[in-house]
Structure formats: structure tokens, C-alpha cells
Motif scaffolding. Structure first.
Motif, mmCIF file in Angstrom:
data_model
loop_
_atom_site.group_PDB
_atom_site.id
_atom_site.type_symbol
_atom_site.label_atom_id
_atom_site.label_comp_id
_atom_site.label_asym_id
_atom_site.label_seq_id
_atom_site.Cartn_x
_atom_site.Cartn_y
_atom_site.Cartn_z
ATOM 1 N N UNK B 47 0.844 -1.194 0.000
ATOM 2 C CA UNK B 47 0.000 0.000 0.000
ATOM 3 C C UNK B 47 0.876 1.240 0.000
ATOM 4 N N UNK B 48 0.235 2.316 -0.503
ATOM 5 C CA UNK B 48 0.960 3.573 -0.569
ATOM 6 C C UNK B 48 0.622 4.358 0.671
ATOM 7 N N UNK B 49 1.641 4.627 1.447
ATOM 8 C CA UNK B 49 1.410 5.316 2.704
ATOM 9 C C UNK B 49 1.814 6.773 2.539
ATOM 10 N N UNK B 50 1.034 7.672 3.120
ATOM 11 C CA UNK B 50 1.483 9.062 3.062
ATOM 12 C C UNK B 50 2.190 9.383 4.363
ATOM 13 N N UNK B 51 3.411 9.898 4.213
ATOM 14 C CA UNK B 51 4.241 10.164 5.371
ATOM 15 C C UNK B 51 4.341 11.669 5.542
ATOM 16 N N UNK B 52 3.978 12.138 6.711
ATOM 17 C CA UNK B 52 4.069 13.571 6.968
ATOM 18 C C UNK B 52 5.092 13.830 8.057
ATOM 19 N N UNK B 53 5.924 14.818 7.826
ATOM 20 C CA UNK B 53 6.886 15.191 8.855
ATOM 21 C C UNK B 53 6.443 16.537 9.413
ATOM 22 N N UNK B 54 6.218 16.538 10.720
ATOM 23 C CA UNK B 54 5.662 17.743 11.340
ATOM 24 C C UNK B 54 6.721 18.443 12.175
ATOM 25 N N UNK B 55 6.526 19.733 12.265
ATOM 26 C CA UNK B 55 7.432 20.526 13.098
ATOM 27 C C UNK B 55 7.082 20.295 14.565
ATOM 28 N N UNK B 84 16.913 21.764 12.927
ATOM 29 C CA UNK B 84 17.015 21.352 11.525
ATOM 30 C C UNK B 84 16.244 20.049 11.319
ATOM 31 N N UNK B 85 15.387 20.034 10.282
ATOM 32 C CA UNK B 85 14.643 18.813 9.944
ATOM 33 C C UNK B 85 15.141 18.277 8.616
ATOM 34 N N UNK B 86 15.404 16.986 8.578
ATOM 35 C CA UNK B 86 15.806 16.353 7.318
ATOM 36 C C UNK B 86 14.562 15.698 6.707
ATOM 37 N N UNK B 87 14.175 16.131 5.509
ATOM 38 C CA UNK B 87 12.985 15.582 4.861
ATOM 39 C C UNK B 87 13.332 15.233 3.422
ATOM 40 N N UNK B 88 12.539 14.350 2.782
ATOM 41 C CA UNK B 88 12.767 14.083 1.363
ATOM 42 C C UNK B 88 12.481 15.338 0.553
ATOM 43 N N UNK B 104 2.646 21.734 12.628
ATOM 44 C CA UNK B 104 2.487 22.043 11.200
ATOM 45 C C UNK B 104 3.263 21.047 10.354
ATOM 46 N N UNK B 105 2.722 20.748 9.163
ATOM 47 C CA UNK B 105 3.370 19.795 8.270
ATOM 48 C C UNK B 105 4.500 20.479 7.519
ATOM 49 N N UNK B 106 5.689 19.959 7.643
ATOM 50 C CA UNK B 106 6.835 20.508 6.922
ATOM 51 C C UNK B 106 6.984 19.839 5.566
ATOM 52 N N UNK B 107 6.627 18.558 5.555
ATOM 53 C CA UNK B 107 6.823 17.811 4.319
ATOM 54 C C UNK B 107 5.826 16.677 4.300
ATOM 55 N N UNK B 108 5.317 16.359 3.116
ATOM 56 C CA UNK B 108 4.491 15.156 3.019
ATOM 57 C C UNK B 108 4.800 14.470 1.699
ATOM 58 N N UNK B 109 4.959 13.173 1.776
ATOM 59 C CA UNK B 109 5.201 12.421 0.543
ATOM 60 C C UNK B 109 4.593 11.045 0.711
ATOM 61 N N UNK B 110 4.436 10.353 -0.418
ATOM 62 C CA UNK B 110 3.839 9.009 -0.361
ATOM 63 C C UNK B 110 4.915 7.980 -0.642
ATOM 64 N N UNK B 111 4.827 6.861 0.098
ATOM 65 C CA UNK B 111 5.779 5.801 -0.213
ATOM 66 C C UNK B 111 5.115 4.439 -0.081
#
Lengths: 243, 328
Positions: B47-55, B84-88, B104-111
Motif C-alpha cells: 500500500x501507498x502510505x502518506x508520510x508527513x513530517x511535522x514541526x 534542523x529537519x531532514x525531509x525528502x 504544522x506539516x513541513x513535508x508530506x510524501x507518499x511511499x
């Protein structure tokens, strides 16, 4: 070489049989003794007691002065000095002819692979099948298998060889080749105890013939005495039945 | 032999019967208003999961710098600190100068991720392989003890074999988990040591269970080797151990191999019981998916099919190995 005194052996399964009753005998170095008798007379049991494949119930068996019925005796050491050849060959089917002959040399005698190999090839030549070293036992005829079994026993440099009906499981045309090997062995001075139904072999090779019946030695003597002038009525009856 | 028309007729009957059975099953499920939704099944494999990185802090984004596939987002906090946040890089959802607050969402991607059913299948395979390895080791020792003349060895082996073979595996798993597990973990806790996870008690139960059956196979294998083999090796002066090692066992192993393969297949199926102590192997995983998806018909069929695929391919593989070893 072998001194047997007053041994008894009784089997309880499947039913009670007195296989050996007060057997006493002595086998001298270099002597060839042939044990004959009707089936069930205890001759095989007698032979199997000599390297403790069967445990005699009482009495003494001295091999080279060592009492093998003494629990403190290391029987494996004694067995290495006593070669045995079976009616059904009992070669190791998962090993080649060569490996059959080298295995115990390496494991028991701790010989190097090369030495064991050399010894095995010499013996295979002696029994006339040096070209079969690489094959597996099931590719050999019965006579060839039995000759390998003899070579396997000889590889341990035994002081005495026991033969338990070595030709009984063979087709008639193969009996000769095995008997020839045994005759050569006798000529070389090997001490041998042979249980057999081959009267020709007994007459020709034996120094002494032992006749057993019902677990006891009925009569013994030289082949001439035995085959021409037996004294005991049971011996006469047996000989009249088989000759 | 030539196969006549009659033969193909009966082949046809077989396939028609199969089809009729499926059709009947389908018809019956329609009668109870069951809606088949096969399209929902693949998500439990992948399945495709959406990954969110939050502050996790308040402040403003001071800089975004690329670093290979990743991006580094620097957030300067009101108090003067910097995080510092490391995100894709492809998922960056903020721009330099943006105000961010904690959450707050800094980055969101699907994997793509591996679904629960495949995870369960993998655990089933893993548990079975570990259990069969230990089971064979236990079985070898117990089998050798079983044919030994020494009463301490022999009777221990008989007691073990009979105890295991005369009680259900289900009960043995409970004993391992609730009795031995509690005992061992409590003792470990008293010593201040780490706990053993339930998985290992499950594996122990399966290995102990398999060991008893393997022991019987080893015993039967050894006893099937003709007595003359032992007599010949012993009369050459070999010890009991040497005779076993060089003559009897190598021959017995060839006879043990086929039933051992069968035991491995059974073990894979028996591992489905581990769900009862919360080990999420294939069956337990299926049960969990059924409760969330409410598609039991599809899922249980899929579960059975996965076991079939696993055991069938393994038995093919083992047959291949067997043929190879027998040739040598």
C-alpha cells in the motif's frame, strides 16, 4: 590364539534355545579350523561369541590372552585384531569399495588417508578386483562383494579371521572365487575359524574340523579322520545326509 | 496407453464440477447479500502510505538547502534557537520565510510499504524455518537417545516424545507462553534482565513439538538400517559412536529426508496456531484485516491460498533437493 572354556549361551527370544552348552576349545596360531553342523547347531553363535557380537552367558574366551568376557576389557581393541566375514557381506552401501576398505583403517587404526588407500589397493589386488575400487557395492556380483568384505577385514591386519558361512548366500558359480581367496589366506598362515557347508574346502584346507550339534561339540579331528572314519553316530548321520 | 475419448470426457466433468462449485458458492453468497470487493485486497499486500513530517517547534523557516535526495529545513525559533529537519526533497511543503507552529506539516510524501498480509506471511516463514532448524537438532539428539541402551537417555527421550505427541499443540503453546513464559520472564525480571518476547516462546513450542516427531523419524530411520551394518562396523573395531557416525547415520539420513520435508510442511501449517499468543503470523494477520475490512470471504480464501503457495513451492524445492542428494 583363542582359548574358549566352558561357554554357555541361551537365547530367550523368540523362544528359549540353548545355543551353546559347555563349549571348550582352543585354536592355535596359524590353525585353520572349520566348524560344521546342521542348522541350529550353534556353530554361528559360537563364532559370533568369539568377537562378542554375542555375549556368552558364562565361561571364558581368551583372545591372545585377553579375556573378552571381562567387562573391563576394551572390546573394540580386541575386535580390531579379529576380522569377521559375514554370510550377507554387510558392505557399507553408501561408500565406494575403496572407502569400505579404508574407513576402519582411518577411524580405528588412525592411518593416514594415503596409507589406508595404499593398503586397500594392495588387498583389492590380492582378492583380484583392483579394477573395482571406485564402484559402489551394489554394482558388484555377490562373489565380488564377499571378496571386498574379506579385503575390508584384512585391512585391519587381524591376527585371526572368522568366517560365518561366507559362501552360503552366493550363486554356485561364484563360490569358487571366494574359496580361492580363503585358501590363499590359509596358505599364508592366517589363523582362521570358518563356519561353512563347503565340505570340499574343509577337506582340503582345514587343519581341524569341529562338528557341532545342539550347541555342543560332538566330535573334532583332522579332516582325514573326520571324513573317512568318524566315530560318533550323529557325525555319521550328518555326513551321510550332505555328502 | 492411448487416452480415449472417455478420459477427456471425465477431465471435462472434473472442470465442470469445479466451476459448478464456484458458481454455487458465488450464488449462495449473493443470496445473503454479500458484496465481493476483491479490489480491496491488494492494499493488504502493498500500500501507498502518506508520510508527513511535522514541526515540533514554533518559529520561522530560515533556509531550505538540498542535500542529495533530501532537503534540510532550518527553523529559527523565537527564543533564538534553531532546529534542523531532514525531509525528502520532493515532499517539502513550506517555503523559506514561512511561519511554522508545532504540529504544522513541513513535508508530506507518499511511499510504498509492505502490507500486513505479506508481513504475516514473512513471519510465518521465518518462525517455521527457525522452528524446523531447532526441531531437527532436538529431534536428532532425542532420536539418538531413543535408540541408546542407556536408560537415562532412553527413558528421557521416551518421556519427552510421548508427552509432546499425546497433547495438543494448542495446549503446548499455552503452556510455553502462560506457564513457562511467565516463570522465565518473572525470574529474568527479578535478576533485572530483559524479557523474552512471546515470539520466542511460540518458536520454542513449535520446535519442541516438531522435535518429538523428528525424533521418531530418526529412530525409525536408524532402526531401518540392517543390523548387519552395525555388526560389520563394530566387528572392525569401531566404537558405537564411530559406527553411528560413519555407517548408520549417513544411511539413515537418506531415509529420514522425505518424511522430514513433510514435517516441515506440517510445521508451516501448525504455525497458524501462534496467533493465540498474539504473534501476528499469517492467520492472525488475516483475522485482524477481516475485523477492519469486513471482507472475510475474500480474505480467508487469500489466506488459504498464501499457505498453499508457500507449502507447495517449498515441497517442490525440497523434492528437488532430495533428488539431488539421492543421486550422489
Amino acid at each position: 590364539m583363542i582359548a574358549v572354556s566352558n561357554i554357555y549361551k541361551t537365547f530367550f527370544a523368540p523362544h528359549k534355545v540353548q545355543a551353546l552348552v559347555n563349549v571348550t576349545n582352543e585354536i592355535k596360531p596359524g590353525e585353520v579350523v572349520v566348524v560344521i553342523g546342521p542348522s541350529g547347531s550353534g556353530k554361528s553363535t559360537f563364532l559370533r561369541c568369539l568377537n562378542r557380537l554375542e555375549n556368552a552367558d558364562s565361561g571364558h574366551i581368551l583372545i591372545d590372552g585377553i579375556d573378552i568376557l571381562d567387562p573391563k576389557t576394551n572390546i573394540n581393541k580386541v575386535r580390531a585384531e579379529v576380522g569377521m566375514v559375514f554370510q550377507s557381506f554387510n558392505l557399507f552401501p553408501h561408500k565406494s569399495v575403496l572407502a569400505n576398505i579404508t574407513l576402519a583403517q582411518q577411524v580405528v587404526r588412525k592411518r593416514s588417508k594415503n596409507d589406508a588407500h595404499k593398503k586397500a589397493m594392495e588387498l583389492l589386488e590380492k582378492v583380484g578386483i583392483q579394477d573395482k575400487a571406485g564402484v559402489y557395492p551394489d554394482q558388484l556380483s555377490g562373489g565380488q562383494q564377499q571378496r571386498v568384505a574379506i579385503a575390508r577385514a584384512l585391512a585391519m591386519d587381524p591376527k585371526v579371521m572368522l568366517f560365518d558361512e561366507p559362501t552360503s548366500a552366493l550363486d554356485p558359480e561364484m563360490i569358487g572365487e571366494v574359496l580361492d581367496v580363503m585358501k590363499n589366506l590359509a596358505r599364508e598362515g592366517m589363523t582362521m575359524v570358518v563356519v561353512t557347508h563347503e565340505m570340499g574346502f574343509a577337506r582340503e584346507v582345514a587343519d581341524r574340523v569341529i562338528f557341532m550339534d545342539h550347541g555342543a561339540v560332538v566330535e573334532e579331528g583332522t579332516p582325514e579322520h573326520f571324513f573317512t572314519n568318524p566315530t560318533h553316530s550323529r557325525t555319521k548321520l550328518f555326513l551321510s545326509q550332505i555328502l | 496407453m492411448q487416452k480415449g475419448v472417455g478420459y477427456y470426457l471425465w477431465v471435462g466433468v472434473f472442470f465442470l464440477g469445479l466451476l459448478a462449485l464456484c458458481a454455487f458458492l458465488y450464488y449462495a453468497t449473493l443470496k445473503i447479500d454479500y458484496v465481493w470487493r476483491w479490489y480491496r485486497i491488494p492494499q493488504y499486500f502493498f500500500y501507498e502510505n502518506s508520510v508527513e513530517i511535522k514541526s515540533d517547534t514554533d518559529g520561522s523557516v530560515s533556509a531550505i538547502t538540498a542535500e542529495g535526495e533530501d532537503a534540510l529545513i532550518r527553523v529559527r525559533e523565537a527564543g533564538g534557537g534553531e532546529t534542523t529537519f531532514r525531509v525528502p526533497a520532493k515532499g517539502v511543503a513550506v517555503e523559506a520565510g514561512d511561519m511554522v507552529f508545532a504540529g504544522d506539516t513541513l513535508s508530506s510524501h507518499r511511499q510504498w510499504e509492505i502490507g500486513i498480509l505479506l508481513q504475516g506471511l514473512w513471519l510465518t516463514l521465518k518462525v517455521s524455518v527457525v522452528a524446523i532448524v531447532f526441531g531437527v537438532l532436538i529431534g536428532m539428539v532425542a532420536g539418538l537417545a531413543r535408540v541408546s541402551a542407556n536408560p537415562a537417555f532412553k527413558w528421557s527421550s521416551i518421556a519427552y516424545i510421548e508427552l509432546i505427541r499425546r497433547s495438543p499443540l494448542w495446549v503446548q503453546i499455552f503452556i510455553w507462553y502462560f506457564v513457562l513464559g511467565t516463570l522465565i520472564n518473572t525470574l529474568l525480571a527479578r535478576q533485572g534482565l530483559n524479557q523474552i518476547p512471546p515470539l520466542w516462546f511460540g518458536v520454542a513450542a513449535l520446535a519442541g513439538f516438531t522435535g518429538a516427531y523428528v525424533a521418531e523419524m530418526v529412530r525409525a530411520g536408524i532402526q531401518s538400517i540392517h543390523r548387519g551394518q552395525t555388526e560389520a562396523s563394530r566387528s572392525l573395531g569401531m566404537t558405537y559412536v564411530q559406527s553411528m557416525r560413519h555407517v548408520v547415520l549417513p544411511q539413515a539420513m537418506r531415509r529420514i529426508l522425505p518424511p522430514l520435508a513433510g514435517q516441515f510442511i506440517s510445521l508451516i501449517k501448525d504455525s497458524s496456531l501462534l496467533g493465540i499468543i498474539a504473534i501476528r503470523e499469517l492467520t492472525k494477520a488475516t483475522r485482524e484485516v477481516v475485523t477492519t475490512s469486513l471482507q472475510p470471504f475474500e480474505l480467508w480464501f487469500v489466506c488459504a491460498l498464501l499457505y498453499l503457495v508457500l507449502t507447495f513451492s517449498l515441497s517442490m524445492l525440497l523434492q528437488f533437493v532430495e533428488r539431488r542428494t539421492l543421486v550422489q
